[in-house]
Design a protein around this motif. Sequence first.
Motif, PDB file in Angstrom:
ATOM      1  N   LEU A  47      -6.342   9.186  46.043  1.00  0.00           N
ATOM      2  CA  LEU A  47      -5.649   8.908  47.217  1.00  0.00           C
ATOM      3  C   LEU A  47      -4.266   9.576  47.475  1.00  0.00           C
ATOM      4  O   LEU A  47      -3.937   9.794  48.557  1.00  0.00           O
ATOM      5  CB  LEU A  47      -5.328   7.362  47.072  1.00  0.00           C
ATOM      6  CG  LEU A  47      -6.619   6.394  47.098  1.00  0.00           C
ATOM      7  CD1 LEU A  47      -6.283   5.175  46.624  1.00  0.00           C
ATOM      8  CD2 LEU A  47      -7.287   6.424  48.521  1.00  0.00           C
ATOM      9  N   ALA A  48      -3.588   9.736  46.625  1.00  0.00           N
ATOM     10  CA  ALA A  48      -2.415  10.654  46.725  1.00  0.00           C
ATOM     11  C   ALA A  48      -2.771  12.011  47.257  1.00  0.00           C
ATOM     12  O   ALA A  48      -2.005  12.412  48.146  1.00  0.00           O
ATOM     13  CB  ALA A  48      -1.656  10.646  45.411  1.00  0.00           C
ATOM     14  N   ALA A  49      -3.862  12.591  46.721  1.00  0.00           N
ATOM     15  CA  ALA A  49      -4.205  13.885  47.273  1.00  0.00           C
ATOM     16  C   ALA A  49      -4.613  13.762  48.501  1.00  0.00           C
ATOM     17  O   ALA A  49      -4.310  14.676  49.449  1.00  0.00           O
ATOM     18  CB  ALA A  49      -5.336  14.483  46.378  1.00  0.00           C
ATOM     19  N   GLU A 122      13.288   2.225  55.093  1.00  0.00           N
ATOM     20  CA  GLU A 122      12.126   1.738  55.760  1.00  0.00           C
ATOM     21  C   GLU A 122      11.444   2.999  56.349  1.00  0.00           C
ATOM     22  O   GLU A 122      11.756   4.163  56.721  1.00  0.00           O
ATOM     23  CB  GLU A 122      12.012   0.608  56.618  1.00  0.00           C
ATOM     24  CG  GLU A 122      12.960   1.119  57.946  1.00  0.00           C
ATOM     25  CD  GLU A 122      12.988  -0.202  58.726  1.00  0.00           C
ATOM     26  OE1 GLU A 122      12.490  -0.073  59.816  1.00  0.00           O
ATOM     27  OE2 GLU A 122      13.356  -1.288  58.418  1.00  0.00           O
ATOM     28  N   ALA A 123       9.998   3.080  56.248  1.00  0.00           N
ATOM     29  CA  ALA A 123       8.869   4.010  56.837  1.00  0.00           C
ATOM     30  C   ALA A 123       9.369   5.560  56.361  1.00  0.00           C
ATOM     31  O   ALA A 123       9.447   6.276  57.237  1.00  0.00           O
ATOM     32  CB  ALA A 123       9.192   4.056  58.460  1.00  0.00           C
ATOM     33  N   SER A 124       9.819   5.451  55.011  1.00  0.00           N
ATOM     34  CA  SER A 124      10.130   6.585  54.372  1.00  0.00           C
ATOM     35  C   SER A 124       9.266   7.229  53.252  1.00  0.00           C
ATOM     36  O   SER A 124       9.502   8.337  52.812  1.00  0.00           O
ATOM     37  CB  SER A 124      11.580   6.723  53.892  1.00  0.00           C
ATOM     38  OG  SER A 124      12.391   6.240  54.925  1.00  0.00           O
ATOM     39  N   TYR A 125       8.239   6.506  52.876  1.00  0.00           N
ATOM     40  CA  TYR A 125       7.364   6.902  51.764  1.00  0.00           C
ATOM     41  C   TYR A 125       6.026   7.117  52.300  1.00  0.00           C
ATOM     42  O   TYR A 125       5.461   6.461  53.144  1.00  0.00           O
ATOM     43  CB  TYR A 125       7.705   5.932  50.760  1.00  0.00           C
ATOM     44  CG  TYR A 125       8.983   6.017  50.106  1.00  0.00           C
ATOM     45  CD1 TYR A 125       9.541   6.848  49.244  1.00  0.00           C
ATOM     46  CD2 TYR A 125      10.026   4.845  50.754  1.00  0.00           C
ATOM     47  CE1 TYR A 125      10.876   6.793  48.913  1.00  0.00           C
ATOM     48  CE2 TYR A 125      11.296   4.922  50.323  1.00  0.00           C
ATOM     49  CZ  TYR A 125      11.823   5.817  49.391  1.00  0.00           C
ATOM     50  OH  TYR A 125      12.991   5.955  48.994  1.00  0.00           O
ATOM     51  N   ASP A 126       5.313   7.817  51.526  1.00  0.00           N
ATOM     52  CA  ASP A 126       3.664   8.051  52.002  1.00  0.00           C
ATOM     53  C   ASP A 126       3.038   6.917  51.059  1.00  0.00           C
ATOM     54  O   ASP A 126       1.952   6.351  51.510  1.00  0.00           O
ATOM     55  CB  ASP A 126       3.198   9.290  51.412  1.00  0.00           C
ATOM     56  CG  ASP A 126       4.133  10.332  51.998  1.00  0.00           C
ATOM     57  OD1 ASP A 126       3.911  10.294  53.337  1.00  0.00           O
ATOM     58  OD2 ASP A 126       4.475  11.321  51.589  1.00  0.00           O
ATOM     59  N   ILE A 127       3.219   6.512  49.900  1.00  0.00           N
ATOM     60  CA  ILE A 127       2.648   5.798  49.025  1.00  0.00           C
ATOM     61  C   ILE A 127       3.529   4.821  48.146  1.00  0.00           C
ATOM     62  O   ILE A 127       4.685   5.044  47.760  1.00  0.00           O
ATOM     63  CB  ILE A 127       1.649   6.424  47.872  1.00  0.00           C
ATOM     64  CG1 ILE A 127       0.567   7.136  48.531  1.00  0.00           C
ATOM     65  CG2 ILE A 127       1.311   5.378  46.971  1.00  0.00           C
ATOM     66  CD1 ILE A 127      -0.180   7.878  47.640  1.00  0.00           C
ATOM     67  N   VAL A 128       3.240   3.418  48.185  1.00  0.00           N
ATOM     68  CA  VAL A 128       3.909   2.556  47.234  1.00  0.00           C
ATOM     69  C   VAL A 128       2.943   1.924  46.386  1.00  0.00           C
ATOM     70  O   VAL A 128       1.725   1.243  46.911  1.00  0.00           O
ATOM     71  CB  VAL A 128       4.738   1.422  48.105  1.00  0.00           C
ATOM     72  CG1 VAL A 128       5.331   0.655  47.131  1.00  0.00           C
ATOM     73  CG2 VAL A 128       5.732   1.933  48.778  1.00  0.00           C
TER      74      VAL A 128
END
Length: 211
Positions: A47-49, A122-128
């Motif tokens: 999923l990260a890829a 907020e709204a700064s990351y691709d995955i948590v």
Amino acid sequence: MSENDANARFIRESIVEPAPIARARAHALELGAAPVSPAVGSQIAVLAAATGARSIVEIGTGAGVSGLWLLRGAPQAVLTSIDNEPEHLAAARQAFADARIPATRARFITGRAADVLPRMNEASYDIVLVDADAENVIDYVAHGLRLVRTGGMVLVPRILGGGRVADPVQRDEVTSAYRSLVQETQESPVVLATVSASGEGLLQLISVGPS
């Protein structure tokens, strides 16, 4: 053996865990850190890829196991790992060093996620990735959805609660929270949601923005 059991066994036995992650897992188990399984680890790497992740947050280090899997899938990403156990964070730092992950690719924050997450942009990351304090999982997912960009993902391992979530007789607080997450996210207009049954289970949420 049932078909489901045979499939689960085949998947479990087919996954080859890279040596640095296997070493991190052994250390994590010594510390009682309960890392994600190889089945879930391999999923979060894919999923990260697939998302081309560049900025990742994990809540709970698993002593480095989950972070190594995430960075295996997204080697150019920067990982922020939050844990209130200094010993687990120290183990993660060592695991990353052993895997030759550049220091610039990871930052480690010691503290309670409930205190740290409200201060993050907020709204700064691709995955948590949410893998700590199961009793607070609903709050952490809410924070995660605030932190990820539109199209970003919130991932929740252990969502099947060791088989308890599927059993309607089980109504303890944690099981009920996991069950509610699955049901409510399926109906939510702001996420796309699915559950993988491999390993300990993985809830996958993609933020699609305001309804």
